[in-house]
Design a protein around this motif. Sequence first.
Motif: not given
Length: 150
Positions: A3-6, A27-32, A36-38
């Motif tokens: 799922x997508x992380x916002x 993912x954590x770095x991208x969200x920070x 949004x990440x899928x």
Amino acid sequence: METVTMGDTGKLVLLVEDEPTLAALLKKALVRGGFDVVSAANGRDAIELFGIRRPDIVLSDVRLPDLDGHEFLSEIRLQFPELTWTPVIMMTAFHDERTRVRALELRADGFLEKPIDHVILIATLKNRIERAAELRRTARLALEARGPLS
């Protein structure tokens, strides 16, 4: 598939990485970084997600369990020509020139070597998304300037 992380920007990154620990760190770095990440852990799932979600940018490992990153890149460029503006950044832990050249021949928009510096990662993605948007605007203006086809 996940799922997508916002994040904050609404810019969607398709992350294609089969190593769970690295995928979680990215993912954590991208969200920070405000994205949004899928994500997908293999090339076939990534192709499906690419078509459904139409991300703003793709960050893909070169070595995947089913297709390699080059096959994945070639396939999305072939299957989704209307999304040719979507930047694809390839990443690998293998620092050989042939891997990099092959990715660039397939129209990759960048190449990052692992371990990936998170500051460089975010700056690279933001830069490529902005550049793709500029290219789309320029192309649209050129088409509008030509006027209707007769």
